[in-house]
Design an enzyme around this catalytic site. Structure first.
Site, PDB file in Angstrom:
ATOM      1  CG  HIS A 146      32.595  39.698 -35.623  1.00 26.78           C
ATOM      2  ND1 HIS A 146      33.001  38.897 -36.660  1.00 26.78           N
ATOM      3  CD2 HIS A 146      32.329  40.911 -36.158  1.00 26.78           C
ATOM      4  CE1 HIS A 146      32.968  39.602 -37.780  1.00 26.78           C
ATOM      5  NE2 HIS A 146      32.569  40.820 -37.520  1.00 26.78           N
ATOM      6  N   GLY A 147      33.755  38.124 -31.376  1.00 27.95           N
ATOM      7  CA  GLY A 147      33.568  38.146 -29.933  1.00 27.95           C
ATOM      8  C   GLY A 147      33.555  36.777 -29.306  1.00 27.95           C
TER       9      GLY A 147
END
Lengths: 478, 349
Positions: free
Chosen positions: A326-327
């Protein structure tokens, strides 16, 4: 190009008309139109990054063809590794280079070494996390013999770049989507109407629910030190609805739009907030990603077979990697870790496959036990989302500790009445439609035309009325 | 397919019509219409600005902004200007007209550095700003609706250093200005037509920040006996009419003027009348609206700074010409800005 922008409102009918009236006689031309439209759609954001998607397409197409002719195991493995290297390499560079460098420097600085950082100003190409995984599913399935590699480069390009799901999923499997590009698409009225209804509901979720929740969630999260515990709880709940409305709304629009062109995409969200335990939640949230990790990482690692330690290792690996996907921030890793901690007890006690059917199936209301289980699961999820949303770990910890204070029982300082009412209505509609693909799938189908159209207009009016500042889709940053 | 296209078109037609009407008659383009049209969701044919453009003197930009100047090469100026949006207006603002007169060198403090110009100037004075930057005059400008409020709760101890200013300038340059996009899904398609209908019955319909009221005369080139003004002009009248608060403002300005005098700098104070105040005497139904008294009270007070009575100056000018203020904007037009610049120059000599 955002789905809720004027650019897309003009783009879609043009492509639709060309698709069904100009190039409808030829599959190749339809696919070619899809490719061109998709490149325009993607390039609208930044044309320079088209080169990445084209490169990824060429590499995986070539590798697929090579895998078809190559019989030697070692060489086949090497080809697969090449595909993994290219796709994950692109993803790793654009998404994680600065993260690893910064952490590397932090560690070495801690030990007294002075290192001059050389961080790069890297722009994250929109959708890279999605299309790299999509093309990887192709090469992996070809390698495993589950799918015959395609010779049709245009069809393959269309599969990789298919604009409705290019930038934020669902991540489609080649076994499901690619064959659809080989068949001639014939316009189906009820499918198209279903698609429009799903687009409408997706827009409602994104614009009415997500964007309005975002306004308040942002205020609370950005000034969390100034708010009471009860306000922080409200902020976390609003973010919970924001991310659901945003992401599932996008998926609905993507799936609905695909239907307009005769394509069938898999459901990506199956009413996850009505889950009775975390295992069920992960079967219902971002289904395309969780099943991707299950099939291409969890099962090859051994899955749930083997001893306790293997199960523990695999569970943590999957959730942490999923979080990291996700990041490039420790908060996402912690979010993943938290979900692993939630999930593990269920796995170790063989209770991870308890609730496979929809809650209160065929009934109007859940039982008390079901309600309590949903409430608890929802609470755990809300808490985990704090880490997902926070700027960094210390912000997340500050936010969480702010909740568990004396002011938890006070009246929230911010209380958007209209939004709370909207959310309640939204939850009721979602509850009513929980056994379908999307909440309003069968709503109003048996009503008189006047009432049905009035319902559509009511939703349209709400979408326009509550349409405020155009907010980026959250998952665009992944 | 035909059935699908027919039904979809029929369904979308009313919405598309509303969108089209809104797009044609309402604009957020700053070059085609003023802020009052946008704030009031008012339909307009967009021709007013073209009509009056010819009246305005176009001069090259000769002022410097603090964010763009290299203080190592250039730190001596005749005039420093600091204020709100009335000190903006680019080449059509009073500061640029002033900078084009008599080879005056002018430095302007960017808006993002001076949210409250009075406090900001005090902070600069307390810091090292004037050690580095040498000026003879400072024009301190504030719009009428905010001037009294800005002088409340002044801190005389706060200071701002040049280092801090440099840091803010750097941060601001990194903050990319997001391109303002018209949001397709916007309540404007309902609100705009509805509010325009309501303007036929009300001066300030629901959700509009603009008042639209009838005037006895026509003050603008577009031949309309209407006046548009910002709602805050009216909201703040009571505060600005408070003699004690106006006295406090004058005290603050006097004290600031003395502080600057010790540094060899002369303070010029330029309050800009609200449009509501400026055209108040021309309103048809004055009994509905409270009379602004700020300038009457402020004019009479003893001042140790140079005072530009912009209301009186522009009232005299309005006897000769229209469009002292833009019809569709809260701000004065270049005609007013040029006149103000002339008056400032007179007071400097």
């Amino acid at each position: 190009m955002l789905f809720n922008s004027i650019d897309f409102v003009i783009f879609l009918p043009i492509v639709f008309m060309l698709y069904w009236f100009v190039v409808d006689k030829s599959i190749k031309l339809q696919n070619l139109l899809i490719v061109l439209a998709s490149y325009v759609f993607y390039g609208w954001w930044d044309w320079r990054f088209l080169s990445l998607i084209v490169f990824s397409t060429l590499v995986d197409y070539s590798i697929g063809r090579a895998l078809n002719t190559e019989k030697t195991v070692a060489k086949r493995k090497a080809l697969l590794c090449a595909s993994l290297l290219v796709n994950l390499g692109l993803l790793g560079f654009f998404k994680y280079y600065n993260f690893f460098l910064d952490n590397f420097i932090t560690v070495f600085t801690f030990f007294g070494a002075a290192i001059k950082p050389n961080t790069l100003n890297i722009i994250l190409p929109v959708g890279i996390s999605f299309y790299t995984f999509q093309t990887l599913s192709y090469t992996i399935d070809v390698y495993r013999g589950k799918l015959k590699p395609t010779k049709d480069f245009i069809a393959f390009s269309a599969f990789v770049s298919f604009f409705p799901q290019l930038v934020a999923g669902p991540i489609e499997r080649a076994t499901h989507l690619l064959p659809q590009f080989y068949k001639k698409r014939i316009f189906n009225y009820s499918n198209a109407v279903n698609g429009m209804r799903q687009i409408l509901w997706g827009l409602f979720k994104k614009i009415v629910i997500a964007d309005n929740c975002a306004q308040y969630a942002n205020i609370i999260f950005n000034n969390s030190e100034d708010y009471s515990g009860s306000t922080l709880v409200l902020g976390a709940i609003l973010f919970t609805f924001q991310i659901y409305g945003d992401f599932s709304g996008y998926s609905d629009i993507a799936i609905g739009t695909s239907r307009l062109f005769g394509f069938d995409l898999k459901q990506n969200f199956n009413f996850p907030y009505f889950s009775r335990d975390i295992a069920e939640f992960w079967r219902r949230w971002h289904i395309s990603l969780s099943t991707w990790f299950r099939d291409y990482l969890y099962i090859p690692l051994g899955g749930s077979r083997g001893g306790i330690w293997m199960k523990v290792r695999n569970t943590f690996a999957i959730f942490i990697i999923s979080g990291f996907w996700h990041g490039a921030n420790w908060t996402f890793i912690v979010w993943g870790l938290l979900n692993a901690v939630y999930f593990l007890p269920l796995l170790l006690t063989n209770n991870n496959r308890n609730n496979l059917e929809t809650v209160a199936q065929g009934k109007y209301l859940p039982s008390v036990k079901e309600f309590f289980m949903m409430f608890l699961t929802f609470g755990l999820t809300v808490f985990a989302w704090i880490f997902f949303r926070a700027e960094n770990i210390s912000h997340a910890l500050q936010y969480a500790s702010g909740i568990f204070s004396k002011s938890l029982l006070s009246i929230p300082e911010i209380f958007p009445n209209f939004l709370i009412v909207l959310i309640i209505i939204f939850v009721l509609i979602e509850w009513r439609g929980r056994e379908g693909q999307y909440a309003i799938e069968d709503l109003g189908k048996k009503w008189k035309k006047t009432f049905r159209y009035s319902m559509y207009y009511a939703i349209v009016v709400l979408i326009f009325w509550f349409g405020g500042k155009e907010q980026q889709f959250i998952y665009f940053q992944f | 397919m035909k059935k699908y296209l027919y039904k979809t078109s029929l369904f979308l037609l009313p919405i598309l019509c509303l969108v089209l009407i809104t797009k044609i008659f309402y604009t957020t383009d700053k070059s085609k219409g003023g802020d009052l049209l946008r704030l009031g969701f008012i339909f307009d044919d967009g021709t007013y600005r073209d009509k009056i453009k010819k009246k305005f003197k176009k001069v090259p930009i000769k002022f410097k902004e603090l964010s763009n100047v290299n203080l190592e090469n250039e730190n001596i100026f005749d005039v420093l200007t600091i204020g709100d949006s009335f000190s903006g207006q680019d080449e059509y603002g009073y500061k640029n007209y002033l900078a084009n007169k008599d080879s005056i060198t002018l430095l302007h403090i960017d808006r993002f550095l001076s949210e409250n110009p009075i406090q900001a100037l005090i902070n600069f004075t307390n810091g090292d700003f004037f050690e580095k930057i040498k000026v003879n005059y400072i024009v301190l400008q504030s719009v009428e609706r905010d001037i009294v409020k800005r002088a409340e709760k002044i801190s005389w101890k706060e200071q701002t250093s040049l280092e801090f200013i440099s840091k803010k300038i750097k941060e601001n340059s990194l903050r990319k200005k997001a391109k303002e996009k018209d949001n397709f899904f916007s309540d404007g398609i309902f609100k705009i037509p509805l509010i325009n209908i309501l303007y036929l019955f009300q001066d300030n319909p629901y959700d509009s920040q603009t008042y639209k009221i009838a005037t006895e005369n026509n003050f603008f080139t577009n031949k309309t006996n209407n006046l548009l003004f910002y709602f805050d002009d009216l909201e703040k009248v009571k505060l600005n009419n408070d003699s004690l608060k106006v006295l406090t403002l004058n005290k603050v300005l006097n004290e600031l003027s003395l502080k600057l005098k010790y540094k060899g700098i002369k303070l010029i104070v330029l309050p800009c009348p609200d449009k509501y105040d400026f055209y108040y005497q021309g309103i048809s139904k004055k009994n509905k609206y409270i009379e602004p008294m700020f300038f009457d009270r402020f004019d009479r007070m003893d001042k140790s700074y140079i005072y530009i009575n912009s209301k009186k100056i522009l009232m005299d000018l309005s006897k000769e010409t229209k469009d002292i203020y833009y019809y569709d904007d809260t701000h004065w037009s270049p005609l007013a800005a040029d006149k103000i610049a002339q008056e400032i120059l007179k007071n400097m000599n």
